[in-house]
Design a protein around this motif. Structure first.
Motif, PDB file in Angstrom:
ATOM      1  N   VAL A 239       0.829  -1.208   0.000  1.00  0.00           N
ATOM      2  CA  VAL A 239       0.000   0.000   0.000  1.00  0.00           C
ATOM      3  C   VAL A 239       0.870   1.269   0.000  1.00  0.00           C
ATOM      4  O   VAL A 239       0.450   2.328  -0.456  1.00  0.00           O
ATOM      5  CB  VAL A 239      -0.982  -0.026   1.207  1.00  0.00           C
ATOM      6  N   HIS A 240       2.110   1.125   0.475  1.00  0.00           N
ATOM      7  CA  HIS A 240       3.019   2.278   0.542  1.00  0.00           C
ATOM      8  C   HIS A 240       4.054   2.273  -0.601  1.00  0.00           C
ATOM      9  O   HIS A 240       5.023   3.016  -0.537  1.00  0.00           O
ATOM     10  CB  HIS A 240       3.793   2.273   1.868  1.00  0.00           C
ATOM     11  N   LYS A 241       3.856   1.436  -1.619  1.00  0.00           N
ATOM     12  CA  LYS A 241       4.941   1.216  -2.594  1.00  0.00           C
ATOM     13  C   LYS A 241       5.368   2.469  -3.361  1.00  0.00           C
ATOM     14  O   LYS A 241       6.508   2.538  -3.824  1.00  0.00           O
ATOM     15  CB  LYS A 241       4.610   0.071  -3.548  1.00  0.00           C
TER      16      LYS A 241
ATOM     17  N   ASN B  79      -5.012  -2.002  20.199  1.00  0.00           N
ATOM     18  CA  ASN B  79      -3.604  -2.179  19.828  1.00  0.00           C
ATOM     19  C   ASN B  79      -2.995  -0.877  19.333  1.00  0.00           C
ATOM     20  O   ASN B  79      -1.881  -0.505  19.713  1.00  0.00           O
ATOM     21  CB  ASN B  79      -3.489  -3.276  18.758  1.00  0.00           C
ATOM     22  N   ARG B  80      -3.750  -0.133  18.518  1.00  0.00           N
ATOM     23  CA  ARG B  80      -3.238   1.137  18.001  1.00  0.00           C
ATOM     24  C   ARG B  80      -3.008   2.140  19.135  1.00  0.00           C
ATOM     25  O   ARG B  80      -2.055   2.914  19.102  1.00  0.00           O
ATOM     26  CB  ARG B  80      -4.212   1.735  16.964  1.00  0.00           C
ATOM     27  N   GLU B  81      -3.871   2.101  20.127  1.00  0.00           N
ATOM     28  CA  GLU B  81      -3.687   3.006  21.276  1.00  0.00           C
ATOM     29  C   GLU B  81      -2.421   2.639  22.052  1.00  0.00           C
ATOM     30  O   GLU B  81      -1.654   3.504  22.473  1.00  0.00           O
ATOM     31  CB  GLU B  81      -4.893   2.904  22.214  1.00  0.00           C
TER      32      GLU B  81
ATOM     33  N   SER C 274      -2.434  -3.522  12.689  1.00  0.00           N
ATOM     34  CA  SER C 274      -3.445  -3.318  11.634  1.00  0.00           C
ATOM     35  C   SER C 274      -4.242  -2.048  11.914  1.00  0.00           C
ATOM     36  O   SER C 274      -4.492  -1.713  13.067  1.00  0.00           O
ATOM     37  CB  SER C 274      -4.416  -4.500  11.593  1.00  0.00           C
ATOM     38  N   ASP C 275      -4.647  -1.358  10.828  1.00  0.00           N
ATOM     39  CA  ASP C 275      -5.332  -0.076  11.033  1.00  0.00           C
ATOM     40  C   ASP C 275      -6.853  -0.156  10.922  1.00  0.00           C
ATOM     41  O   ASP C 275      -7.536   0.847  11.131  1.00  0.00           O
ATOM     42  CB  ASP C 275      -4.769   0.991  10.087  1.00  0.00           C
ATOM     43  N   SER C 276      -7.405  -1.333  10.592  1.00  0.00           N
ATOM     44  CA  SER C 276      -8.875  -1.490  10.536  1.00  0.00           C
ATOM     45  C   SER C 276      -9.184  -2.984  10.608  1.00  0.00           C
ATOM     46  O   SER C 276      -8.306  -3.810  10.343  1.00  0.00           O
ATOM     47  CB  SER C 276      -9.421  -0.921   9.226  1.00  0.00           C
TER      48      SER C 276
HETATM   49 MG    MG Z   1      -0.357   1.371   8.755  1.00  0.00          MG
END
Ligand code: MG
Ligand code: UDP
Length: 205
Positions: free
Chosen positions: A118-120, A151-153, A184-186
């Motif tokens: 996704v960041h390529k 987890n993100r927190e 993971s973000d979602s």
């Molecule tokens: Mg990310």
């Protein structure tokens, strides 16, 4: 009068049917190894669902189901190299997340490149792939209520300089690239990421 009785009977029937359908879908979601109202899709390793009755005392609606999820966590090469694996895992466990799967491995360029595809087109992508393949990583499936957000927190902001005190990145990250952990973000991303690294029989209830 007859019309009113007929209408009442009709609406009672609709209510009954709706209830029956809900009851059926809940039963279908149960499995012998898993008494809660959730299930694992047999074709995939990820699951997400609800367990009722877990709301904290004092919450407005105790009948509201709590979202139980799985999320993917990676302890990145910088934190593994600096011997922070145990401390990081302890923070997850102390916050109520459970380790459902865990492995230590050294990622190949292909794995890291695909995982971060996704960041390529971002300028940091080559350095990120280089870093993620430089030393072993510890990859986990974390499970619990609102696991993705929780987890993100616990991780804190991507840039450790902006991460809140007490978060993993504030405490263990070196830089925006070498930032100790991935999460993971979602829920949708979690599903893809878990399936990328784990087979169904590597994830435990
Ligand atoms: Mg990310
Ligand atoms: N990253 C980087 N430079 C940046 C942004 C991100 O090197 O300016 C790296 C960093 O390791 C980060 C990863 O790329 O964790 C993925 O970036 P993302 O924006 O998804 O951050 P995250 O979800 O990990 O917080």
């Amino acid at each position: 009068m007859k019309k009113k009785i007929l209408l009442t009977l009709f609406s009672l029937n609709v209510t009954f049917c709706a209830y029956s359908q809900q009851a059926t879908s809940e039963i279908q979601m149960q499995s012998p190894s898993n008494p809660g109202k959730y299930q694992q899709n047999p074709s995939e390793t990820y699951w997400s669902g609800t367990i009722e009755g877990l709301n904290k005392p004092g919450q407005e609606d105790p009948g509201v189901a709590v979202q139980v999820q799985q999320t993917l966590s990676i302890i990145k090469p910088d934190a593994v190299k600096k011997n922070h694996v145990g401390e990081i895992i302890a923070r997850f466990e102390k916050s109520g997340l459970r380790i459902a799967a865990i492995k230590m491995t050294k990622l190949t360029k292909e794995q890291a490149g695909t995982f971060y595809q996704v960041h390529k087109d971002r300028p940091f992508y080559p350095a990120l792939v280089e870093f993620m393949t430089s030393d072993p990583v510890v990859i986990m499936v974390l499970e619990g209520k609102q696991a993705v957000t929780k987890n993100r927190e616990i991780m804190g902001a991507t840039d450790p300089a902006k991460a809140s005190p007490g978060t993993l990145r504030a405490d263990f990250a070196e830089s925006v690239t070498r930032n100790a952990v991935h999460g993971s973000d979602s829920p949708e991303t979690a599903k893809e990421e878990i399936n990328f690294f784990f087979k169904a029989n590597e994830i435990f209830k």
